[in-house]
Design a protein around this motif. Sequence first.
Motif, PDB file in Angstrom:
ATOM      1  N   ARG A 156      51.118  43.826  22.394  1.00 34.43           N
ATOM      2  CA  ARG A 156      52.053  44.944  22.436  1.00 34.43           C
ATOM      3  C   ARG A 156      53.433  44.405  22.785  1.00 34.43           C
ATOM      4  O   ARG A 156      53.631  43.799  23.838  1.00 34.43           O
ATOM      5  CB  ARG A 156      51.568  45.929  23.500  1.00 34.43           C
ATOM      6  CG  ARG A 156      52.448  47.110  23.709  1.00 34.43           C
ATOM      7  CD  ARG A 156      51.901  47.946  24.876  1.00 34.43           C
ATOM      8  NE  ARG A 156      52.939  48.874  25.301  1.00 34.43           N
ATOM      9  CZ  ARG A 156      52.856  50.188  25.145  1.00 34.43           C
ATOM     10  NH1 ARG A 156      51.780  50.732  24.619  1.00 34.43           N
ATOM     11  NH2 ARG A 156      53.843  50.966  25.536  1.00 34.43           N
TER      12      ARG A 156
ATOM     13  N   GLU B  13      57.376  45.245  23.417  1.00 36.34           N
ATOM     14  CA  GLU B  13      58.316  46.320  23.737  1.00 36.34           C
ATOM     15  C   GLU B  13      59.667  46.083  23.063  1.00 36.34           C
ATOM     16  O   GLU B  13      60.140  44.944  23.038  1.00 36.34           O
ATOM     17  CB  GLU B  13      58.533  46.399  25.257  1.00 36.34           C
ATOM     18  CG  GLU B  13      57.294  46.701  26.073  1.00 36.34           C
ATOM     19  CD  GLU B  13      56.752  48.118  25.868  1.00 36.34           C
ATOM     20  OE1 GLU B  13      57.558  49.016  25.517  1.00 36.34           O
ATOM     21  OE2 GLU B  13      55.539  48.306  26.044  1.00 36.34           O
TER      22      GLU B  13
ATOM     23  N   GLU C 210      61.497  38.983  16.856  1.00 37.08           N
ATOM     24  CA  GLU C 210      60.244  39.421  17.490  1.00 37.08           C
ATOM     25  C   GLU C 210      59.389  38.222  17.860  1.00 37.08           C
ATOM     26  O   GLU C 210      58.776  38.195  18.925  1.00 37.08           O
ATOM     27  CB  GLU C 210      59.491  40.351  16.548  1.00 37.08           C
ATOM     28  CG  GLU C 210      60.149  41.719  16.411  1.00 37.08           C
ATOM     29  CD  GLU C 210      59.551  42.578  15.318  1.00 37.08           C
ATOM     30  OE1 GLU C 210      59.652  43.808  15.412  1.00 37.08           O
ATOM     31  OE2 GLU C 210      58.968  42.019  14.360  1.00 37.08           O
TER      32      GLU C 210
ATOM     33  N   GLN D   6      62.300  44.035  24.789  1.00 38.32           N
ATOM     34  CA  GLN D   6      62.134  42.583  24.902  1.00 38.32           C
ATOM     35  C   GLN D   6      62.718  41.843  23.703  1.00 38.32           C
ATOM     36  O   GLN D   6      62.814  40.622  23.706  1.00 38.32           O
ATOM     37  CB  GLN D   6      60.637  42.255  25.041  1.00 38.32           C
ATOM     38  CG  GLN D   6      60.037  42.800  26.310  1.00 38.32           C
ATOM     39  CD  GLN D   6      58.524  42.655  26.339  1.00 38.32           C
ATOM     40  OE1 GLN D   6      57.837  43.026  25.389  1.00 38.32           O
ATOM     41  NE2 GLN D   6      58.012  42.098  27.408  1.00 38.32           N
TER      42      GLN D   6
ATOM     43  N   ILE E  91      49.433  44.081  27.939  1.00 40.11           N
ATOM     44  CA  ILE E  91      50.013  43.911  26.597  1.00 40.11           C
ATOM     45  C   ILE E  91      48.979  43.377  25.606  1.00 40.11           C
ATOM     46  O   ILE E  91      49.277  43.154  24.442  1.00 40.11           O
ATOM     47  CB  ILE E  91      51.270  43.006  26.607  1.00 40.11           C
ATOM     48  CG1 ILE E  91      50.968  41.643  27.201  1.00 40.11           C
ATOM     49  CG2 ILE E  91      52.404  43.671  27.357  1.00 40.11           C
ATOM     50  CD1 ILE E  91      52.151  40.694  27.098  1.00 40.11           C
TER      51      ILE E  91
ATOM     52  N   ARG F  79      58.742  55.076  18.442  1.00 36.05           N
ATOM     53  CA  ARG F  79      58.029  54.460  19.552  1.00 36.05           C
ATOM     54  C   ARG F  79      58.848  53.305  20.141  1.00 36.05           C
ATOM     55  O   ARG F  79      59.669  52.711  19.458  1.00 36.05           O
ATOM     56  CB  ARG F  79      56.682  53.915  19.074  1.00 36.05           C
ATOM     57  CG  ARG F  79      55.626  54.995  18.819  1.00 36.05           C
ATOM     58  CD  ARG F  79      54.394  54.343  18.237  1.00 36.05           C
ATOM     59  NE  ARG F  79      54.782  53.421  17.179  1.00 36.05           N
ATOM     60  CZ  ARG F  79      54.076  52.357  16.842  1.00 36.05           C
ATOM     61  NH1 ARG F  79      52.968  52.053  17.468  1.00 36.05           N
ATOM     62  NH2 ARG F  79      54.487  51.586  15.855  1.00 36.05           N
ATOM     63  N   SER F  80      58.572  52.981  21.390  1.00 33.19           N
ATOM     64  CA  SER F  80      59.329  51.923  22.054  1.00 33.19           C
ATOM     65  C   SER F  80      58.626  50.570  21.929  1.00 33.19           C
ATOM     66  O   SER F  80      59.029  49.614  22.529  1.00 33.19           O
ATOM     67  CB  SER F  80      59.499  52.258  23.531  1.00 33.19           C
ATOM     68  OG  SER F  80      58.218  52.194  24.155  1.00 33.19           O
ATOM     69  N   TRP F  81      57.551  50.513  21.157  1.00 31.23           N
ATOM     70  CA  TRP F  81      56.811  49.262  21.034  1.00 31.23           C
ATOM     71  C   TRP F  81      56.171  49.144  19.659  1.00 31.23           C
ATOM     72  O   TRP F  81      56.099  50.118  18.916  1.00 31.23           O
ATOM     73  CB  TRP F  81      55.715  49.176  22.101  1.00 31.23           C
ATOM     74  CG  TRP F  81      54.664  50.244  21.939  1.00 31.23           C
ATOM     75  CD1 TRP F  81      54.750  51.547  22.359  1.00 31.23           C
ATOM     76  CD2 TRP F  81      53.397  50.117  21.284  1.00 31.23           C
ATOM     77  NE1 TRP F  81      53.611  52.244  22.009  1.00 31.23           N
ATOM     78  CE2 TRP F  81      52.753  51.380  21.353  1.00 31.23           C
ATOM     79  CE3 TRP F  81      52.730  49.059  20.662  1.00 31.23           C
ATOM     80  CZ2 TRP F  81      51.492  51.606  20.815  1.00 31.23           C
ATOM     81  CZ3 TRP F  81      51.451  49.280  20.126  1.00 31.23           C
ATOM     82  CH2 TRP F  81      50.849  50.559  20.206  1.00 31.23           C
ATOM     83  N   ARG F  82      55.736  47.939  19.330  1.00 32.08           N
ATOM     84  CA  ARG F  82      54.929  47.749  18.128  1.00 32.08           C
ATOM     85  C   ARG F  82      53.833  46.724  18.435  1.00 32.08           C
ATOM     86  O   ARG F  82      53.946  45.935  19.374  1.00 32.08           O
ATOM     87  CB  ARG F  82      55.769  47.263  16.938  1.00 32.08           C
ATOM     88  CG  ARG F  82      56.284  45.853  17.069  1.00 32.08           C
ATOM     89  CD  ARG F  82      56.772  45.287  15.739  1.00 32.08           C
ATOM     90  NE  ARG F  82      55.633  44.962  14.862  1.00 32.08           N
ATOM     91  CZ  ARG F  82      55.755  44.314  13.707  1.00 32.08           C
ATOM     92  NH1 ARG F  82      56.959  43.951  13.275  1.00 32.08           N
ATOM     93  NH2 ARG F  82      54.706  44.027  12.980  1.00 32.08           N
TER      94      ARG F  82
END
Length: 369
Positions: free
Chosen positions: A267, A269, A167, A272, A232, A285-288
């Motif tokens: 944000r 995704e 990440e 990524q 983002i 969810r598709s993000w954190r």
Amino acid sequence: GSTPTPVATVSQYACKRRTTTQNNNKIFTDAFEVLAESYEFNEIEGRCLAFRRAASVLKSLPWAVQRLEATQDLPCLGGHTKAVIQEILQYGRSFEVEKILSNERYQTLKLFTSVFGVGVKTAEKWYRRGLRSFRDILAEPSIHLTRMQQFGFLHYGDISRAVSEAEARALGNIIDEAVRAITPDAVLALTGGFRRGKEFGHDVDYLLTTPELGKEEALLLSVIDRLKHQSILLYCDYQASTLDMDQLPCRRFEAMDHFAKCFLILRLEAGQVEGDLQRVEGDSRSWRAVRVDLVSPPIDHYAFALLGWSGSRQFERDLRRFARLERKMLLDNHALYDLTKKEFLEAKTEKDIFAHLGLEYIEPWQRNA
Ligand code: DCP
Ligand code: MG
């Protein structure tokens, strides 16, 4: 006997030890950190520091402590720390630590300070008012939360979860891309725990500057602006530079330096990130949300900023303490001042600073003190 013979004497200064992320004495250092934190919560600074120093010494050992006798020649271990080591060696746990962990005040302060923007002072104030949970805080009408704390609660689930190396790398790509789009010759460097080779962190830290002096603050603002337009930027606390060389360096350890900086929540995704996001089970969810710090020192302060932001905290503390006590020099995130010569010592690289201090160079991945 089974006592390991130390190759060389272990220094009392973390900046003279090489400490990788491999901790052979985690069972002891985890206990010490609980004790240190408990003293911090009770504002007993001396004891807090003593346990942090002891933990740091044990982290530097290439061997695991298996008998109390093995700690005989180690610095920074007092009677109290040795009693805790003995207890853990004998029973596999420390009753003193367990008592702290089950203490309501400790648990509550630990919980409250885990919120972005909540320090010990605030946590303590809330505790004294009888508040014990997030629900208590959010239901209390007389409490005014700062904007930072509001966002801390809003994204609590995400930002209280560790950030992985993958990440951090993905975020690096996003920030790098933003920076390159603005100016091709900018300097962007990963600092903090990830520069030291940690696999997980609570945030991701970057230094950002320009080869041309005085352009760095505008670059930071442009980067923030670009992230905002990319949608983002979930949160941004921008702090303008307050750098004033007449007041530097400071004799006391300063909590914050004077460089332009921003504390962000970004944000990220899933697409990524190589692999996947760090997530709790059932979260689809598709993000954190991830905490990111961007610091923009002017290029002539870059080496000091890089050294100061690379950590660890204990490594930084001991660099400053070593400079002051052993070299009569003052070091902070901005500069190095020689009290004898009454002059600032210039540095282009971290190696220059170690050389000024008469210290062997320690690689970032050896600074996990
Ligand atoms: N730092 C410091 N004093 C501060 C803030 C930061 O000396 N008040 C330095 C030491 C830290 C580094 O900056 O190691 C980065 O700060 P972090 O709080 O992000 O700490 P780490 O990156 O080391 O660990 P984590 O994995 O928790 O982010
Ligand atoms: Mg960090």
